[in-house]
Design an enzyme around this catalytic site. Structure first.
Site, PDB file in Angstrom:
ATOM      1  CB  THR A  66      19.357  25.122  50.891  1.00 25.77           C
ATOM      2  OG1 THR A  66      18.323  24.158  50.947  1.00 25.77           O
ATOM      3  CG2 THR A  66      19.182  25.981  49.666  1.00 25.77           C
ATOM      4  NE  ARG A  95       8.726  21.299  51.033  1.00 29.09           N
ATOM      5  CZ  ARG A  95       9.870  21.978  51.186  1.00 29.09           C
ATOM      6  NH1 ARG A  95      10.979  21.549  50.634  1.00 29.09           N
ATOM      7  NH2 ARG A  95       9.895  23.073  51.888  1.00 29.09           N
ATOM      8  N   GLY A 112      10.017  23.171  47.505  1.00 34.65           N
ATOM      9  CA  GLY A 112      10.182  24.300  48.427  1.00 34.65           C
ATOM     10  C   GLY A 112      10.271  25.625  47.685  1.00 34.65           C
ATOM     11  CG  ASP A 113      12.419  28.681  49.738  1.00 38.44           C
ATOM     12  OD1 ASP A 113      12.652  27.496  50.066  1.00 38.44           O
ATOM     13  OD2 ASP A 113      13.162  29.619  50.047  1.00 38.44           O
ATOM     14  N   GLY A 143      16.023  28.233  54.351  1.00 36.05           N
ATOM     15  CA  GLY A 143      15.233  28.098  55.578  1.00 36.05           C
ATOM     16  C   GLY A 143      13.983  27.286  55.294  1.00 36.05           C
ATOM     17  N   GLY A 153      10.959  26.383  53.719  1.00 38.65           N
ATOM     18  CA  GLY A 153      10.519  26.867  52.418  1.00 38.65           C
ATOM     19  C   GLY A 153       9.102  27.414  52.352  1.00 38.65           C
TER      20      GLY A 153
HETATM   21  N1  ASP Z   1      14.365  26.250  51.648  1.00 38.80           N
HETATM   22  C1  ASP Z   1      14.617  24.846  51.449  1.00 38.80           C
HETATM   23  C2  ASP Z   1      13.317  24.120  51.340  1.00 38.80           C
HETATM   24  O1  ASP Z   1      12.377  24.436  52.031  1.00 38.80           O
HETATM   25  C3  ASP Z   1      15.420  24.226  52.540  1.00 38.80           C
HETATM   26  C4  ASP Z   1      16.689  24.947  52.945  1.00 38.80           C
HETATM   27  O2  ASP Z   1      16.825  26.132  52.711  1.00 38.80           O
HETATM   28  O3  ASP Z   1      17.566  24.271  53.503  1.00 38.80           O
HETATM   29  O4  ASP Z   1      13.242  23.164  50.603  1.00 38.80           O
END
Ligand code: ASP
Length: 316
Positions: free
Chosen positions: A176, A204, A206-207, A228, A230
């Site tokens: 990301t 789905r 994420g954050d 990270g 999420g």
């Molecule tokens: N935080 C992102 C997610 O969970 C993934 C990432 O940070 O690489 O989708």
């Protein structure tokens, strides 16, 4: 010269020197460098932070080395569903999009949503339709294809698991992207963009694109972009938590970031692996992660740029 600074990340995870050919490592470093430099020169010209973070994230989205825009990971049904968010600390304006397909630069779409929609968060087909209205660029599926990520997806496609683009059991780690900036006018802004997790399904999210979880900015405190796993970052409302620790508890940026990543995320019920970049209105920078490495770079006014990938060459 007024105080200004740009910080970028390209994901956190099990990032170690043995993972790459020299050529790939150089490509990653060069792209981080290009993003930092692009942000630095815009800030030096007096550009506002919200424009700078959107441009910098676009540079990273255009690179196949990171899991955002071109080179996004594959969903369980073999497509790419992307998400992005942007927030302006000057007025708390925010824009975000999730579950979008074929959008060349999801951060540009998020930026348009901030400016033109009268809303904060649009998803899926509706977000794409809105993007078309405002001439956001679209690309065919092939544009997003990356052989490495395709192979990673094929390995787990039949299983019920999903995984971080840069998790422990993944041979190469790409992630990301995000940026935070302080401009010469004293404004901070944050932007984050991602393809999410390999083999994700059921829509789905994420954050990254959720204001307060993966992305947050407020001139009164700081701007934050997380990366990270999420789900724990979402449950901890992580980016806003850093801001709250500063606003309500009077913590410094560094103490707030350290608390979130090294204490809160380590609690048994969260066990969140990842990291974040953050900047406050004075130009203090936090680059904090509890993983083996994090792709990162920054440059402050009047200083040289710093680019680092592994724990050993921590730049801040
Ligand atoms: N935080 C992102 C997610 O969970 C993934 C990432 O940070 O690489 O989708």
């Amino acid at each position: 010269m007024s105080n200004f600074a740009i910080v970028v990340h390209g994901g956190a995870g099990t990032i170690t020197p043995d993972l790459y050919t020299a050529e790939i490592e150089k490509g990653i470093r060069d792209t981080l460098f290009e993003a930092v430099e692009a942000g630095y020169f815009l800030l030096r010209e007096g550009e506002v932070a919200v424009n700078v973070v959107s441009h910098v994230v676009m540079v990273l989205e255009n690179s196949p080395f990171f899991n955002a825009g071109k080179g996004s990971v594959f969903t369980n049904d073999g497509t790419h569903e992307m998400e992005a968010a942007i927030m302006n600390g000057a007025n708390l304006d925010a824009g975000a999009a999730c579950a979008v397909k074929n959008v060349r630069n999801p951060i540009v779409l998020a930026r348009k949503i901030l400016e033109k929609s009268g809303h904060v968060y649009l998803h899926g087909k509706g977000a794409e339709e809105f993007g078309r209205l405002y001439h956001v660029a679209f690309e065919p599926e092939e544009y997003f294809f990356d052989q490495f990520r395709y192979d990673e997806w094929r390995k787990i496609k039949a299983s019920n698991t999903y995984r971080l683009d840069h998790s422990k059991d993944n041979a190469k780690k790409f992630g990301t992207v995000g940026a935070v900036a302080l401009d010469i006018h004293g404004n901070v802004a944050a932007a984050t963009s991602t393809g999410g997790m390999t083999n994700k399904k059921h829509g789905r999210i994420g954050d990254s694109s959720i204001i307060g979880a993966g992305t947050y900015a407020n001139n009164a405190t700081c701007a934050v972009s997380c990366t990270g796993h999420g789900e724990p970052f979402l449950r901890a409302v992580s980016a806003y938590d850093i801001s709250c620790l500063m606003e309500y508890k009077g913590l410094s940026l560094e103490d707030a970031a350290n608390y979130l990543i090294h204490e809160k995320m380590k609690q048994d019920h969260l066990q969140g692996e990842g990291g974040l970049i953050a900047i406050d209105h004075q130009g203090n920078i936090a680059i904090t992660f509890n993983t083996v490495g994090m792709y990162r770079g920054y440059r402050r006014s009047g200083e040289k740029e710093h680019i680092a990938l592994y724990k050993a060459n921590v730049p801040a």
